[in-house]
Design a protein around this motif. Structure first.
Motif, mmCIF file in Angstrom:
data_model
loop_
_atom_site.group_PDB
_atom_site.id
_atom_site.type_symbol
_atom_site.label_atom_id
_atom_site.label_comp_id
_atom_site.label_asym_id
_atom_site.label_seq_id
_atom_site.Cartn_x
_atom_site.Cartn_y
_atom_site.Cartn_z
ATOM 1 N N PRO A 164 0.812 -1.219 0.000
ATOM 2 C CA PRO A 164 0.000 0.000 0.000
ATOM 3 C C PRO A 164 0.849 1.273 0.000
ATOM 4 N N ALA A 165 1.901 1.279 0.803
ATOM 5 C CA ALA A 165 2.749 2.470 0.888
ATOM 6 C C ALA A 165 3.427 2.750 -0.445
ATOM 7 N N LYS A 166 3.907 1.700 -1.094
ATOM 8 C CA LYS A 166 4.591 1.861 -2.384
ATOM 9 C C LYS A 166 3.621 2.324 -3.468
ATOM 10 N N SER A 167 2.369 1.934 -3.353
ATOM 11 C CA SER A 167 1.393 2.321 -4.373
ATOM 12 C C SER A 167 1.095 3.815 -4.345
ATOM 13 N N GLY A 168 1.372 4.486 -3.223
ATOM 14 C CA GLY A 168 1.092 5.908 -3.110
ATOM 15 C C GLY A 168 2.246 6.816 -3.481
ATOM 16 N N LEU A 169 3.391 6.251 -3.851
ATOM 17 C CA LEU A 169 4.565 7.071 -4.116
ATOM 18 C C LEU A 169 4.365 8.043 -5.278
ATOM 19 N N LEU A 170 3.789 7.580 -6.383
ATOM 20 C CA LEU A 170 3.595 8.456 -7.544
ATOM 21 C C LEU A 170 2.652 9.613 -7.213
ATOM 22 N N GLY B 75 -5.469 7.642 -4.174
ATOM 23 C CA GLY B 75 -4.524 6.571 -3.848
ATOM 24 C C GLY B 75 -5.204 5.348 -3.268
ATOM 25 N N CYS B 76 -6.150 5.565 -2.363
ATOM 26 C CA CYS B 76 -6.869 4.437 -1.759
ATOM 27 C C CYS B 76 -7.713 3.709 -2.801
ATOM 28 N N ASN B 77 -8.403 4.480 -3.637
ATOM 29 C CA ASN B 77 -9.204 3.840 -4.684
ATOM 30 C C ASN B 77 -8.343 3.111 -5.703
ATOM 31 N N ASN B 78 -7.183 3.678 -6.045
ATOM 32 C CA ASN B 78 -6.277 2.999 -6.971
ATOM 33 C C ASN B 78 -5.798 1.680 -6.375
ATOM 34 N N TYR B 79 -5.391 1.712 -5.106
ATOM 35 C CA TYR B 79 -4.930 0.490 -4.461
ATOM 36 C C TYR B 79 -6.053 -0.539 -4.391
ATOM 37 N N LYS B 80 -7.225 -0.067 -4.022
ATOM 38 C CA LYS B 80 -8.377 -0.958 -3.879
ATOM 39 C C LYS B 80 -8.763 -1.595 -5.219
ATOM 40 N N ASN B 81 -8.925 -0.796 -6.243
ATOM 41 C CA ASN B 81 -9.472 -1.288 -7.514
ATOM 42 C C ASN B 81 -8.434 -1.866 -8.467
ATOM 43 N N ASN B 82 -7.230 -1.342 -8.492
ATOM 44 C CA ASN B 82 -6.252 -1.769 -9.489
ATOM 45 C C ASN B 82 -5.164 -2.688 -8.958
ATOM 46 N N ILE B 83 -4.973 -2.722 -7.652
ATOM 47 C CA ILE B 83 -3.875 -3.521 -7.102
ATOM 48 C C ILE B 83 -4.374 -4.653 -6.221
ATOM 49 N N ASN B 84 -5.422 -4.408 -5.446
ATOM 50 C CA ASN B 84 -5.829 -5.370 -4.418
ATOM 51 C C ASN B 84 -7.187 -6.014 -4.698
ATOM 52 N N ASN B 85 -7.566 -6.170 -5.937
ATOM 53 C CA ASN B 85 -8.777 -6.890 -6.351
ATOM 54 C C ASN B 85 -10.055 -6.405 -5.674
ATOM 55 N N GLY B 86 -10.197 -5.087 -5.528
ATOM 56 C CA GLY B 86 -11.426 -4.531 -4.976
ATOM 57 C C GLY B 86 -11.517 -4.532 -3.468
ATOM 58 N N CYS C 224 -5.437 1.777 3.955
ATOM 59 C CA CYS C 224 -5.734 3.188 3.658
ATOM 60 C C CYS C 224 -4.768 4.103 4.394
ATOM 61 N N LEU C 225 -4.474 3.774 5.642
ATOM 62 C CA LEU C 225 -3.522 4.573 6.409
ATOM 63 C C LEU C 225 -2.139 4.552 5.759
ATOM 64 N N LYS C 226 -1.700 3.384 5.331
ATOM 65 C CA LYS C 226 -0.385 3.275 4.700
ATOM 66 C C LYS C 226 -0.328 4.065 3.397
ATOM 67 N N VAL C 227 -1.379 3.958 2.592
ATOM 68 C CA VAL C 227 -1.429 4.706 1.331
ATOM 69 C C VAL C 227 -1.425 6.206 1.606
ATOM 70 N N GLY C 228 -2.296 6.667 2.479
ATOM 71 C CA GLY C 228 -2.441 8.094 2.743
ATOM 72 C C GLY C 228 -1.213 8.725 3.364
ATOM 73 N N ILE C 229 -0.647 8.057 4.343
ATOM 74 C CA ILE C 229 0.534 8.618 5.001
ATOM 75 C C ILE C 229 1.715 8.617 4.037
ATOM 76 N N SER C 230 1.846 7.594 3.206
ATOM 77 C CA SER C 230 2.952 7.591 2.235
ATOM 78 C C SER C 230 2.795 8.730 1.223
ATOM 79 N N ILE C 231 1.573 8.991 0.800
ATOM 80 C CA ILE C 231 1.338 10.089 -0.144
ATOM 81 C C ILE C 231 1.724 11.423 0.482
ATOM 82 N N THR C 232 1.234 11.705 1.677
ATOM 83 C CA THR C 232 1.517 12.997 2.297
ATOM 84 C C THR C 232 2.975 13.111 2.739
ATOM 85 N N PHE C 233 3.592 11.996 3.129
ATOM 86 C CA PHE C 233 4.995 12.033 3.552
ATOM 87 C C PHE C 233 5.910 12.340 2.369
ATOM 88 N N VAL C 234 5.679 11.670 1.245
ATOM 89 C CA VAL C 234 6.491 11.929 0.049
ATOM 90 C C VAL C 234 6.299 13.368 -0.421
#
Length: 181
Positions: free
Chosen positions: A7-13, A62-73, A80-90
């Protein structure tokens, strides 16, 4: 074995894009003239965008991308916490690094911002004593120090990322059908 994106890596972009947008906003405001924007609606809009609208938007994307495109819905609150914090941290690393470099390249900018802050303090509270004004200026100067700006920016945006991720996670999380919980 299928390699799964964390999840964290998915939010880097998205974090990188968010950081670039904040840098572009800063550059545009600098070119236009910070002094004219400090007490204007444009300054309020930029602050609202940087601290509320853009983080919420990028965390949601980021959460929707992870949910729908990476983690099969499926997505959990912790993902969500990992995605969100990685996005704001980067984003905060990019923005804080740019801010520190900008202040080193343009040292007059810090003095200009201190003067703008001083004028704003005087205009908003004209009955300030000299001691109160100096105490306020001392505090502002401390927070413009690169050794303070960088970690405070990281902590502040990460905290906002945590709060916004909890809110968004409450709405986008799905119940994992494979768990016993």
């Amino acid at each position: 074995m299928i390699k799964k994106t964390s999840p964290a890596k998915s939010g880097l972009l998205l974090g990188f894009l968010f950081g670039l947008i904040m840098v572009l906003e800063f550059v545009i405001m600098y070119v236009i003239g910070m002094k004219s924007l400090v007490n204007s609606s444009a300054g309020l809009i930029v602050n609202s965008a940087n601290y509320l609208i853009l983080p919420l938007l990028f965390i949601f994307l980021g959460c929707n991308n992870y949910k729908n495109n990476i983690n099969n819905g499926n997505i959990t609150l912790s993902e969500c916490l990992k995605v969100g914090i990685s996005i704001t941290f980067v984003a905060s690393i990019i923005y804080a690094a740019f801010n520190v470099i900008f202040n080193i390249v343009f040292p007059d900018f810090v003095n200009e911002m201190i003067e703008i802050s001083k004028e704003a303090m005087i205009s908003k509270t004209p009955n300030l004593t000299v001691e109160q004004l100096e105490a306020g200026m001392t505090m502002i100067k401390k927070f413009m120090n690169p050794f303070i700006v960088f970690p405070v920016t990281l902590a502040m945006y990460s905290f906002f990322g945590l709060i916004y991720s909890l809110i968004i996670g409450a709405f986008v999380k799905t119940k994992n059908l494979n768990s016993n919980i």
